[in-house]
Design a protein around this motif. Sequence first.
Motif, PDB file in Angstrom:
ATOM      1  N   GLN A  73       0.845  -1.190   0.000  1.00 14.78           N
ATOM      2  CA  GLN A  73       0.000   0.000   0.000  1.00 14.78           C
ATOM      3  C   GLN A  73       0.880   1.240   0.000  1.00 14.78           C
ATOM      4  OE1 GLN A  73      -3.358  -0.107  -0.343  1.00 14.78           O
ATOM      5  NE2 GLN A  73      -3.081  -2.338  -0.488  1.00 14.78           N
ATOM      6  N   SER A  75       0.395   4.084   1.207  1.00 13.17           N
ATOM      7  CA  SER A  75       0.406   4.796   2.479  1.00 13.17           C
ATOM      8  C   SER A  75       1.382   4.200   3.472  1.00 13.17           C
ATOM      9  CB  SER A  75      -1.006   4.806   3.079  1.00 13.17           C
ATOM     10  OG  SER A  75      -1.480   3.474   3.273  1.00 13.17           O
ATOM     11  N   SER A  76       1.833   2.972   3.219  1.00 13.18           N
ATOM     12  CA  SER A  76       2.747   2.311   4.152  1.00 13.18           C
ATOM     13  C   SER A  76       4.203   2.408   3.725  1.00 13.18           C
ATOM     14  CB  SER A  76       2.358   0.830   4.302  1.00 13.18           C
ATOM     15  OG  SER A  76       2.594   0.130   3.094  1.00 13.18           O
ATOM     16  N   ASN A  85       2.702   9.504  -6.229  1.00  7.48           N
ATOM     17  CA  ASN A  85       1.783   9.045  -5.183  1.00  7.48           C
ATOM     18  C   ASN A  85       0.337   9.348  -5.557  1.00  7.48           C
ATOM     19  OD1 ASN A  85       0.744   8.093  -2.756  1.00  7.48           O
ATOM     20  ND2 ASN A  85       2.410   8.998  -1.549  1.00  7.48           N
ATOM     21  N   GLN A  87      -2.651   7.793  -5.341  1.00  6.96           N
ATOM     22  CA  GLN A  87      -3.764   7.623  -4.409  1.00  6.96           C
ATOM     23  C   GLN A  87      -3.805   8.766  -3.392  1.00  6.96           C
ATOM     24  OE1 GLN A  87      -6.236   4.918  -4.300  1.00  6.96           O
ATOM     25  NE2 GLN A  87      -5.462   4.879  -6.409  1.00  6.96           N
ATOM     26  N   MET A  88      -2.667   9.170  -2.918  1.00  3.60           N
ATOM     27  CA  MET A  88      -2.628  10.276  -1.968  1.00  3.60           C
ATOM     28  C   MET A  88      -3.129  11.567  -2.586  1.00  3.60           C
ATOM     29  SD  MET A  88       0.587  11.833   0.206  1.00  3.60           S
ATOM     30  CE  MET A  88       0.516  10.527   1.451  1.00  3.60           C
TER      31      MET A  88
END
Length: 389
Positions: A73, A75-76, A85, A87-88
Amino acid sequence: MASLSIKSKSVSISIIILLDFTILSSSYMLVHHLQKNDHNNHHHSHPILQANNSQCSLFMGSWVHDDSYPLYQGSSCPVIDPDFNCQMYGRPDSDYLKYRWKPANCELPRFNGLEFLERMKGKTVMFVGDSLGRNQWESLICLTWSGAPRVATQVVRGYPLSTFKFLDYDVTMSYYKAQYLVDIDSDGGQRVLKLEDISENSRAWTAADVLSFNTGHWWSHTGNTQGWDVMESGGSLYRDMDRMVAMETAVRTWARWVDSNIDTTKTRVFFQSFSPTHYNPSEWSGGAITTTKNCYGEREPVSASVFSAVYPDEMKVVDAVLREMQTPVYLLDITTLSAMRKDAHPSIYSGDTSTGQKSNPNGIPDCTHWCLPGLPDTWNQLFYTALFF
């Protein structure tokens, strides 16, 4: 050349049918070259073959929808730049994360971060080249980190060298920015691209155990995005020249350095092929009328339709040079499989707010780089396979 006279997805989406003949024949040549190098390099062995098949073409196959993906993921992972990035930075869809590369006649091993660290204990992996190398470097860190999240780490960001260390295993992953591979010097306020000099850059490469090089995109840049003011070749400075001639000169300089300095019993050398862009929808629409203007809004790989893009001139240059080298260099041919992934670019979903991407998505989205997690994870799965299987 004008001299200045100055010295000094659930569906398996096949990519092997109805492809443009030029791509198929070029990919065949590159795989043939890869197999030739495998024969000469004792480090290489075959990936996992399916029963009743005797040959694996790692870089020809299909994209298969797989709900077990992505392998980590975003975020990890501690190192993903805003540029990658997605998704962010607001990408609303996630199906692009659910595709696995299935080579013809074989299966890729799943990337195992702990195994990577165990096998690479005490060693350095370095990516050298442009921002696509940085894309791959960050992907490799994320893939490895996801398998060993409790390992002590250290990161140092710099220019041109950035490093990430897995301290418990003494494994270093580095990225060295050298978009042309060869040196750029300053002379009288001018940036001089030295097509026949690589001595400055190469100092940072000599201690690496695995080297992966790439170049290509910057050779076509002009205007404000051009990374040099003049080129130096044969002792003369040039305002400009045929860019593929210039690139070939530089890649041959790199090849001479590899042949003169690399001990293949100690160092593995890779060259990553040209990473395609998706700015021209005619390349994946098969001539159909479309309102699409670029990669913005694309949410799945190219279907089994006519793909009319020609093989990049940049890879013709690299292939010609690799064929003449004494040192076996593993060509990581990601060009064709990446060309199918029009859905995998950041588009407007990056941290770059300066260009007004979100207010004008059809104008200047990023259709060059790749989201993380995403396609570069497959590049590294192929890289992992080449290293250990």
